[in-house]
Design a protein around this motif. Structure first.
Motif, PDB file in Angstrom:
ATOM      1  N   ALA A 484       0.958  -1.448  -0.335  1.00 15.86           N
ATOM      2  CA  ALA A 484       0.097   0.182  -0.287  1.00 15.86           C
ATOM      3  C   ALA A 484       0.893   0.942  -0.577  1.00 15.86           C
ATOM      4  O   ALA A 484       2.084   1.324   0.423  1.00 15.86           O
ATOM      5  CB  ALA A 484      -0.862   0.280   1.312  1.00 15.86           C
ATOM      6  N   TRP A 485       0.336   1.999  -1.016  1.00 14.57           N
ATOM      7  CA  TRP A 485       1.199   3.440  -1.074  1.00 14.57           C
ATOM      8  C   TRP A 485       0.387   4.454  -1.183  1.00 14.57           C
ATOM      9  O   TRP A 485      -0.402   4.593  -2.252  1.00 14.57           O
ATOM     10  CB  TRP A 485       2.354   3.014  -1.572  1.00 14.57           C
ATOM     11  N   LEU A 486       1.109   5.674  -1.278  1.00 17.01           N
ATOM     12  CA  LEU A 486       0.061   6.862  -1.285  1.00 17.01           C
ATOM     13  C   LEU A 486       1.095   8.025  -2.795  1.00 17.01           C
ATOM     14  O   LEU A 486       2.513   7.977  -2.184  1.00 17.01           O
ATOM     15  CB  LEU A 486       0.035   8.080  -0.599  1.00 17.01           C
ATOM     16  N   GLU A 487       0.656   7.397  -4.085  1.00 16.77           N
ATOM     17  CA  GLU A 487       1.587   8.643  -4.942  1.00 16.77           C
ATOM     18  C   GLU A 487       0.883   9.037  -5.546  1.00 16.77           C
ATOM     19  O   GLU A 487      -0.222   9.890  -5.592  1.00 16.77           O
ATOM     20  CB  GLU A 487       1.072   7.313  -6.468  1.00 16.77           C
ATOM     21  N   LYS A 488       1.578  10.473  -5.398  1.00 21.95           N
ATOM     22  CA  LYS A 488       1.520  12.527  -5.328  1.00 21.95           C
ATOM     23  C   LYS A 488       2.281  12.383  -6.724  1.00 21.95           C
ATOM     24  O   LYS A 488       3.571  12.896  -7.130  1.00 21.95           O
ATOM     25  CB  LYS A 488       1.583  13.110  -4.478  1.00 21.95           C
ATOM     26  N   VAL A 489       1.354  13.324  -7.428  1.00 17.77           N
ATOM     27  CA  VAL A 489       1.574  14.143  -8.622  1.00 17.77           C
ATOM     28  C   VAL A 489       1.476  15.391  -8.935  1.00 17.77           C
ATOM     29  O   VAL A 489       0.161  15.657  -9.055  1.00 17.77           O
ATOM     30  CB  VAL A 489       1.237  12.841 -10.419  1.00 17.77           C
ATOM     31  N   LEU A 490       2.134  16.547  -9.149  1.00 20.43           N
ATOM     32  CA  LEU A 490       1.224  17.010  -9.358  1.00 20.43           C
ATOM     33  C   LEU A 490       2.231  18.257 -10.428  1.00 20.43           C
ATOM     34  O   LEU A 490       3.054  17.669 -11.085  1.00 20.43           O
ATOM     35  CB  LEU A 490       2.276  18.530  -7.911  1.00 20.43           C
ATOM     36  N   GLY A 491       1.541  19.525 -10.893  1.00 19.26           N
ATOM     37  CA  GLY A 491       2.088  19.761 -12.234  1.00 19.26           C
ATOM     38  C   GLY A 491       1.476  21.344 -11.661  1.00 19.26           C
ATOM     39  O   GLY A 491       0.068  21.946 -11.747  1.00 19.26           O
ATOM     40  N   PHE A 492       2.395  22.527 -12.804  1.00 26.53           N
ATOM     41  CA  PHE A 492       2.453  24.211 -12.438  1.00 26.53           C
ATOM     42  C   PHE A 492       3.004  24.416 -13.755  1.00 26.53           C
ATOM     43  O   PHE A 492       3.727  23.829 -14.932  1.00 26.53           O
ATOM     44  CB  PHE A 492       3.100  24.499 -11.504  1.00 26.53           C
ATOM     45  N   TYR A 493       1.684  25.223 -13.972  1.00 29.76           N
ATOM     46  CA  TYR A 493       2.176  25.957 -15.943  1.00 29.76           C
ATOM     47  C   TYR A 493       1.902  27.403 -16.202  1.00 29.76           C
ATOM     48  O   TYR A 493       1.027  27.570 -15.450  1.00 29.76           O
ATOM     49  CB  TYR A 493       1.801  24.907 -16.624  1.00 29.76           C
ATOM     50  N   ALA A 494       2.817  28.394 -16.821  1.00 31.20           N
ATOM     51  CA  ALA A 494       2.075  29.530 -17.610  1.00 31.20           C
ATOM     52  C   ALA A 494       2.432  29.376 -18.893  1.00 31.20           C
ATOM     53  O   ALA A 494       3.852  28.857 -19.109  1.00 31.20           O
ATOM     54  CB  ALA A 494       3.218  30.448 -16.292  1.00 31.20           C
ATOM     55  N   ASN A 495       1.218  29.866 -19.585  1.00 27.40           N
ATOM     56  CA  ASN A 495       1.831  29.780 -20.717  1.00 27.40           C
ATOM     57  C   ASN A 495       0.852  30.833 -21.617  1.00 27.40           C
ATOM     58  O   ASN A 495       0.146  31.625 -21.049  1.00 27.40           O
ATOM     59  CB  ASN A 495       0.617  28.536 -22.025  1.00 27.40           C
ATOM     60  N   ASP A 496       1.609  31.441 -22.569  1.00 28.01           N
ATOM     61  CA  ASP A 496       1.463  33.433 -23.032  1.00 28.01           C
ATOM     62  C   ASP A 496       0.660  32.760 -24.091  1.00 28.01           C
ATOM     63  O   ASP A 496       2.334  32.191 -25.283  1.00 28.01           O
ATOM     64  CB  ASP A 496       2.179  34.073 -22.434  1.00 28.01           C
ATOM     65  N   ASP A 497      -0.072  33.223 -24.782  1.00 26.98           N
ATOM     66  CA  ASP A 497       0.132  33.661 -26.677  1.00 26.98           C
ATOM     67  C   ASP A 497      -0.309  34.711 -26.799  1.00 26.98           C
ATOM     68  O   ASP A 497      -0.893  35.679 -26.047  1.00 26.98           O
ATOM     69  CB  ASP A 497      -1.661  32.909 -26.789  1.00 26.98           C
ATOM     70  N   TRP A 498       0.992  35.636 -27.426  1.00 32.01           N
ATOM     71  CA  TRP A 498       1.495  36.584 -27.473  1.00 32.01           C
ATOM     72  C   TRP A 498       1.160  36.975 -29.656  1.00 32.01           C
ATOM     73  O   TRP A 498       1.936  36.233 -30.310  1.00 32.01           O
ATOM     74  CB  TRP A 498       2.623  37.162 -27.212  1.00 32.01           C
ATOM     75  N   GLN A 499      -0.469  38.184 -29.663  1.00 30.21           N
ATOM     76  CA  GLN A 499      -0.542  38.151 -30.613  1.00 30.21           C
ATOM     77  C   GLN A 499       0.897  39.460 -31.061  1.00 30.21           C
ATOM     78  O   GLN A 499       0.970  40.396 -30.776  1.00 30.21           O
ATOM     79  CB  GLN A 499      -1.343  39.083 -31.095  1.00 30.21           C
ATOM     80  N   LEU A 500       1.822  39.174 -32.519  1.00 32.49           N
ATOM     81  CA  LEU A 500       2.866  40.512 -31.971  1.00 32.49           C
ATOM     82  C   LEU A 500       2.704  41.521 -33.201  1.00 32.49           C
ATOM     83  O   LEU A 500       3.111  42.575 -32.667  1.00 32.49           O
ATOM     84  CB  LEU A 500       4.272  39.299 -32.766  1.00 32.49           C
ATOM     85  N   ARG A 501       1.735  40.802 -33.503  1.00 34.46           N
ATOM     86  CA  ARG A 501       1.105  41.569 -34.898  1.00 34.46           C
ATOM     87  C   ARG A 501       0.048  41.224 -35.575  1.00 34.46           C
ATOM     88  O   ARG A 501      -0.357  39.897 -35.407  1.00 34.46           O
ATOM     89  CB  ARG A 501       2.290  42.115 -36.202  1.00 34.46           C
ATOM     90  N   PRO A 502      -1.311  41.629 -36.181  1.00 36.66           N
ATOM     91  CA  PRO A 502      -2.193  40.600 -37.307  1.00 36.66           C
ATOM     92  C   PRO A 502      -0.885  39.564 -38.033  1.00 36.66           C
ATOM     93  O   PRO A 502      -0.496  40.546 -39.081  1.00 36.66           O
ATOM     94  CB  PRO A 502      -2.525  41.752 -38.005  1.00 36.66           C
ATOM     95  N   GLY A 503      -1.391  38.522 -37.717  1.00 32.20           N
ATOM     96  CA  GLY A 503      -1.268  37.568 -38.694  1.00 32.20           C
ATOM     97  C   GLY A 503       0.679  36.612 -38.011  1.00 32.20           C
ATOM     98  O   GLY A 503       1.042  35.665 -38.871  1.00 32.20           O
ATOM     99  N   ALA A 504       0.800  37.222 -37.345  1.00 27.29           N
ATOM    100  CA  ALA A 504       1.706  36.338 -36.226  1.00 27.29           C
ATOM    101  C   ALA A 504       1.661  36.249 -34.975  1.00 27.29           C
ATOM    102  O   ALA A 504       1.119  37.188 -34.022  1.00 27.29           O
ATOM    103  CB  ALA A 504       2.561  36.995 -36.303  1.00 27.29           C
ATOM    104  N   THR A 505       1.635  35.242 -34.279  1.00 25.72           N
ATOM    105  CA  THR A 505       1.582  34.690 -33.054  1.00 25.72           C
ATOM    106  C   THR A 505       2.036  33.884 -32.546  1.00 25.72           C
ATOM    107  O   THR A 505       2.771  32.935 -33.222  1.00 25.72           O
ATOM    108  CB  THR A 505      -0.331  33.815 -32.500  1.00 25.72           C
ATOM    109  N   LEU A 506       2.929  34.521 -31.697  1.00 23.11           N
ATOM    110  CA  LEU A 506       3.824  33.186 -30.510  1.00 23.11           C
ATOM    111  C   LEU A 506       3.770  33.313 -29.264  1.00 23.11           C
ATOM    112  O   LEU A 506       2.815  33.647 -28.270  1.00 23.11           O
ATOM    113  CB  LEU A 506       5.335  34.885 -30.488  1.00 23.11           C
TER     114      LEU A 506
END
Length: 856
Positions: A484-506
């Motif tokens: 018997a055991w306790l399993e722990k999995v965590l995840g943290f994230y940050a994400n940025d969709d940046w519209q550099l100009r019309p027709g371009a996304t980074l």
């Protein structure tokens, strides 16, 4: 005989219904068509109280309404013509959708609103894809709505399996396919097919919000509730009397499958703020496993009954409170499977009885704090029970290249109480769409009672050795079987969709994954993607991306390590034992135990994926994408670090132990593929998606439970991956017919898989066998390719009239493997076997499936 005649009569009745003239089936008063839809945000959550305008040449003036608390709207009755549906809501960009209305109500329109300031106004049609620079708008994604699924050939009502053919085996990882339901990662699909609104694969492949690449995960959006009662129910029937005979069967065995699937949704009370949904699926099958093996008296051919049942039930309540939408959904799943694992060279006595049940409770809350701030929180709490036992208590018998009999040596009970959390905060600021959040994909209290192998298994080099009673190995487990055991999995994230100009996304993001059983804390995973319309082009997008993805390991490596520690299970590996009593000699009675351990400094497996390509709007209704995908991965493998040493391979270095299985993550995998995807209404008669993939994947491990042929020499292990297929062509779509009949088609053409040439017996005296001839590498033999064409012919009839609901009855006939091609699956690689190089199992022959669906 009367039962078969009744089934054939039922088939004829369906065929007559499909071919009947329209005037014979249509009601005298057909309900006028209408436009219905649901409005959601980019996470898939419904958006209430949005303004919806209907604009069309056939309307004297624009009509307006607002979405219900569950995000739905309706306009009708309407005249046939072309309309524009425009949706606006504070904090979100106005979006316009083109809808064509003919003589009957079109499919429900799903409109997704991006947050304001991130994208310009988007104009699409309900049926046509458009190229876009959005991170989640990659044209090589696969997206299918329930309306489309109803027209496609879906075997056994398993929509997820049908779409899974578009996944990439190299991107799936050690823990299996990643499934997300309404944005939250779950252990398995716990909703019925009738409750699914949309299935997506490979959307936004490099987003930091996900643990796996896009081609290794399936995103499922379920149907929302509504303030109008709606639902559907279906019944699916298959019988062996309508099917062809398996190539390895001497006679056609009796088989039958019945599947009932139902969904119901509607309002609760009269406040207009609360709705419900209910879904139920019951799947029962009387199936047969085909055995094709060799025994001392010659070929062994036959069929073994494999009764199967699968039950899914789910209830959901959704309530709108201020600017928050709250939903609660309990669900239950139960699965029973008898004589599991039987077929090919595995005899009926070596099967198992399997049972699984899971109860879950999911809570979800979405809150719009302001025009630029959206939060979504989800939590799931569940409990699982899974026992699996051998149908026979006899010792197992494995004869290389001939048969596997005796007992299955499987007897365990697994329990798990788990919860999973997903928290996502979306912020809009200027040209940036920022997502930050954390996930708990697995926090589980697990128990495992394992008595597998307690009856032991004998291994023989060939039939002659079996008849002589001279096995080359005997493996048995004894001792304390509970961990018997306790399993722990965590995840943290940050994400940025940046519209550099019309027709371009980074888009760039960073993710961190942590597991309590792997003390590898350097698990940052950067992600990056770029989409650009070059030179002001409106119909061309150049797209590229790269990302690091850390793998999930699941419970089984931990089980293997924990239960084989001192004080737990003792695994005894005897070479060249006596038979039938392996302990007849004094040395056998003093055999040392075997153990399992992680390699010092073991790391989580990982995958680095990168891609680049171009997307082109061919014409208004179709897009073409050409993408290159590359990957470099680290994988699990097992090695016996206490294996007998060269040149005689007689004694183990540490006599205190038998096998010392060491699990490490140093195995490597390299994948390269070129993928062409054509989506949309390609011609005036075909609407769907066609994907061709040219690929090559090499590795030096088959996964967690794989051992090299020689534990001290890995030079022959670098070879084609077990799943490597050089060519693959997939087609999935609908064909427009002249009559009022829907024709769905699915085509899969694949080159064959590799397999290994192996020697009989145990030349390295390690108790495993599996050695290869000198100078022969892994996976040097080639299996045959496969081709399968599936078709669905269906027709929908209007039932009754009225303006409140549209009642429809759909009759369908599906034919799978229409051409009845023999597609072989597994081959015998033991060089001395009379079956060497021959297939012993095959995919199903042609099968017919009858279905009936009623919806309102």
């Amino acid at each position: 005989m009367p039962r078969i005649s009744a089934r054939l009569f039922l088939t004829a009745l369906f065929a007559l219904g499909l071919s009947a003239p329209a005037s014979a089936a249509a009601p005298p008063h057909r309900a006028a068509p209408a436009i219905t839809g649901v409005v959601v945000d980019s996470t898939g959550a419904v958006l209430p109280y949005a303004r919806v305008d209907l604009i069309g040449s056939s309307s004297p003036a624009p009509a307006s309404t607002t979405t219900s608390p569950t995000g739905t709207f309706r306009f009708g009755p309407l005249r046939p013509g072309r309309y524009q549906v425009r949706v606006s809501l504070d904090g979100f960009e106005t979006t316009t959708v083109a809808v064509e209305v003919r003589d009957r109500t079109p499919a429900t329109v799903k409109i997704t609103l991006p947050l304001a300031g991130v994208h310009q106004e988007v104009t699409v049609t309900s049926q046509t894809p458009q190229v876009s620079t959005g991170a989640a708008s990659n044209a090589d994604a696969v997206s299918v709505t329930q309306h489309t699924l109803e027209s496609l050939p879906v075997f056994d009502d398993d929509a997820v399996a049908t779409l899974s053919r578009f996944l990439d085996s190299g991107a799936i990882g050690q823990g299996g396919v990643t499934i997300l339901v309404n944005g939250m990662e779950v252990n398995g699909l716990n909703v019925s097919t009738s409750a699914i609104a949309q299935i997506k694969i490979n959307q936004d492949p490099y987003s930091a919000a996900f643990s796996r690449p896009g081609r290794g995960r399936i995103n499922i959006i379920t149907k929302p509730g509504s303030q109008a009662y709606h639902g559907d129910g279906s019944f699916i029937f298959r019988d062996a009397a309508l099917n062809a005979t398996n190539v390895f069967a001497t006679t056609k065995p009796p088989e039958q499958r019945k599947i009932g699937d139902a969904f119901l949704g509607g309002p609760v009370g009269r406040s207009g703020r609360t709705s419900f949904m209910f879904s139920l699926k019951d799947d029962t099958e009387a199936r047969q496993a085909i055995v094709y093996a060799l025994g001392p008296d010659g070929p062994i051919k036959g069929a073994v009954p494999q009764p199967y049942r699968h039950l899914l039930a789910s209830v959901g309540i959704t309530h709108q409170r201020g600017r928050s939408t709250i939903s609660v959904r309990p669900s239950f799943e139960e699965e029973r499977d008898a004589y599991r694992g039987v077929g090919g060279t595995v005899l009926g006595s070596a099967g198992t009885t399997y049972y699984h049940s899971e109860s879950d409770l999911t809570y979800e809350q979405q809150t719009v704090f302001s025009a630029s701030l959206l939060n979504q929180f989800q939590i799931l709490v569940g409990h699982e029970v899974e026992p699996e036992t051998s149908v026979s208590s006899a010792p197992g018998i494995v004869v290389d290249g001939a048969f596997t009999g005796g007992g299955a040596s499987t007897n365990y009970r697994r329990t798990e109480t788990h919860f999973q959390i997903s928290e996502n905060l979306t912020v809009m600021k200027g040209r940036h769409l920022l997502q930050v959040g954390f996930q708990v994909p697995d926090w589980s209290q697990r128990g495992f009672n394992d008595q597998s192998g307690f009856n032991g298994t004998f291994y023989f080099a060939n039939l002659a050795a079996y008849e002589a009673g001279t096995p080359y190995a005997y493996i048995r487990q004894t001792g304390n079987s509970h961990v018997a055991w306790l399993e722990k999995v965590l995840g943290f994230y940050a994400n940025d969709d940046w519209q550099l100009r019309p027709g371009a996304t980074l888009s760039f993001g960073l993710r961190y994954d942590w597991s309590n059983y792997f003390h590898d804390h350097d698990t940052l995973a950067p992600r990056f993607s770029l989409a650009v319309k070059p030179g002001g082009a409106k119909s061309t997008v150049i797209r590229a991306g790269a990302g690091l993805f850390w793998d999930k390991i699941g419970p089984f490596p931990i089980i293997d390590v924990r239960e084989l520690q001192p004080g737990g299970i003792q695994r005894l590996v005897l070479t060249n034992p006596s038979y039938p009593d392996p302990y007849a000699s004094a040395s056998a009675a003093q055999a040392p135990p075997s153990i399992v351990r992680f390699a010092p400094g073991i790391e989580l497996p990982w995958t680095l994926q990168y891609s680049a390509g171009v997307e082109q709007q061919l014409f208004r209704t179709a897009t073409l994408s050409i993408m290159y995908y590359g990957s470099d991965s680290r994988m699990f493998r097992s090695t016996d670090v206490n294996a007998p040493m060269a040149p005689l391979y007689l004694t183990r270095p540490d006599p205190a132990y038998g096998q010392i299985r060491q699990i490490d993550s140093s195995a490597r995998q390299l994948g390269n593929s070129l993928q062409l995807m054509l989506r949309g209404r390609v011609t005036r008669w075909f609407n769907g998606q066609v994907q061709y993939t040219l690929s090559r994947t090499m590795n030096d491990s088959g996964g967690l439970n794989w051992f090299p042929a020689n534990d001290y020499d890995l030079s022959g292990e670098w070879a084609r991956a077990n799943f490597d297929r050089r060519h693959r062509l997939l087609l999935l779509g609908t064909i427009t017919t002249a009559r009022q009949v829907d024709l769905g088609v699915a085509l899969t053409i694949e080159s064959g898989l590799p397999y290994s040439e192996v020697l009989p017996g145990d030349p390295y005296n390690n108790g495993r066998g599996g050695a290869r001839p000198a100078g022969v590498g892994r996976n040097t033999l080639q299996g045959a390719g496969s081709a399968e064409l599936d078709l669905r012919l269906s027709r929908t009839f209007a039932v009754g009239g009225g303006t409140g609901t549209a009642r429809k009855l759909t009759l369908g006939v599906d034919a799978f493997n229409v051409l009845n091609r023999v597609n072989y699956l597994t081959y015998v690689g033991t060089v001395t076997s009379p079956l060497f190089g021959q297939p012993v199992t095959a995919q199903a022959p042609r099968q017919l499936q009858l279905s009936m669906r009623f919806s309102f």
